[in-house]
Design a protein around this motif. Structure first.
Motif, short mmCIF file in Angstrom:
data_model
loop_
_atom_site.label_atom_id
_atom_site.label_comp_id
_atom_site.label_asym_id
_atom_site.label_seq_id
_atom_site.Cartn_x
_atom_site.Cartn_y
_atom_site.Cartn_z
N GLN A 169 -17.77 -19.90 3.05
CA GLN A 169 -18.57 -20.00 1.84
C GLN A 169 -19.66 -21.07 1.94
O GLN A 169 -19.44 -22.15 2.47
N SER A 189 -22.78 -22.39 -0.96
CA SER A 189 -23.22 -22.14 -2.34
C SER A 189 -24.71 -22.45 -2.51
O SER A 189 -25.28 -23.32 -1.84
N ASN A 225 -22.29 -16.02 2.58
CA ASN A 225 -21.32 -15.89 3.68
C ASN A 225 -22.01 -16.35 4.96
O ASN A 225 -23.01 -15.76 5.39
N ILE A 247 -22.76 -17.41 -4.10
CA ILE A 247 -21.95 -17.66 -2.91
C ILE A 247 -22.52 -16.89 -1.73
O ILE A 247 -22.75 -15.67 -1.81
#
Length: 321
Positions: A300, A302, A277, A275
């Motif tokens: 988020q 991924s 930021n 994950i």
């Protein structure tokens, strides 16, 4: 012959328990808990959680306390002293504060937007009928020793230390609350203080699993689809125990299209997804990175590997081990 077949059919219907699905909300859980787990316990010797009082069922999931059955005396809140309430042995406040949703908007936000919180709130292993007043007094306090506190509820042995913000349950359920707490923290990968671990491990050892606790586990297992391994003996909590987190993959559907496009932190952790930021351009690994569960949903992004994250200009968070 026809009559014999009818009798056999009826017998099979009576002795074969109906399959139940885990409840998806706290409201649903209370009704199921009454019907499938505690219906015949209102007049049992064990009684409700904190004082051992008997009660009479009222409505879908409520009850009216029989104070004479346990020598209960009201401390302050008469209306709550007269009724049963459903106690979360591990308070919603406790597990909620370890979820990002609580920081974003409290319990209501968690109930609406966090499937893992919803699963924790509706987990039948964590629910038990209790005298409403004691439930209210316990609030979100941790379990602890209240040695210097005088009896507060007549003959009821549970005591609440308001100054130290601790509640000491009666001896008869200390083992049960310890093993339930172990289960919740293990299944949902929660963090427990060293002091709390030491106390609960002592209660677990001093108060072994009872026949009723085994029966309760059997009834809940038939609904939830899994047992409490700390009751069955499949797992044992030790100091510094590493939680499994086998309840973090939520069975509930994600509600919004935006959330559907972005994996939840729980499901991401289960599949090894990294994950990132968007704001900080830091990425967090499922294990060893304290900030993994702290990234808000809107920020988020991924990745399937660290190489992929680095190629997009992200770098590993500095607090990752």
């Amino acid at each position: 012959m026809k009559k014999l077949l009818s009798v056999l059919t009826l017998t099979i219907c009576v002795i074969t328990p109906a399959f139940s699905s885990p409840p998806s909300t706290f409201s649903e859980a209370k009704v199921i808990a009454k019907q499938k787990i505690y219906l015949d316990q209102a007049n049992s010797a064990m009684g409700e959680l904190y004082c051992g009082c008997k009660w009479t069922w009222v409505g879908k999931s409520g009850g009216r306390i029989d104070p004479e059955s346990c020598g209960y005396q009201t401390r302050k809140q008469q209306s709550r002293a007269e009724r049963t309430e459903w106690e979360h042995i591990v308070p919603a406040w406790t597990f909620g504060h370890q979820r990002q949703c609580w920081q974003n908007g409290g319990r209501e936000h968690c109930e609406n937007d966090d499937p893992v919180f919803a699963a924790m709130e509706a987990d039948l292993f964590n629910l038990y009928p209790s005298v409403g007043e004691v439930n209210g007094d316990r609030s979100n306090f941790n379990y602890g020793m209240a040695s210097g506190v005088a009896p507060q509820y007549g003959q009821c042995k549970t005591k609440v230390d308001f100054n130290q913000r601790a509640a000491e349950p009666r001896d008869e359920v200390k083992g049960l609350v310890a093993r339930t707490t172990f289960y919740m923290f293990d299944r949902y990968s929660l963090s427990m203080s060293r002091q709390q671990q030491q106390l609960l491990m002592a209660w677990d050892k001093q108060h072994p699993v009872t026949a009723w606790e085994k029966e309760r586990d059997r009834r809940i297992t038939a609904i939830m689809g899994h047992s409490n391994p700390f009751v069955t003996g499949d797992r044992s909590w030790t100091q510094g125990y590493k939680t499994i987190g086998d309840g973090l993959v939520s069975p509930f559907p994600v509600k919004t299209s935006q959330a559907a496009a972005q994996p939840t932190l729980a499901s991401a952790a289960a599949t090894g997804v990294i994950i990132g930021n968007r704001n900080s351009h830091l990425y967090h690994l499922p294990e060893g990175c304290p900030g993994y569960k702290q990234v808000s949903a809107k920020n988020q992004v991924s990745f399937n590997s660290e190489t992929e994250a680095q190629a997009q200009g992200y770098r590993k968070a500095g607090n990752c081990k």
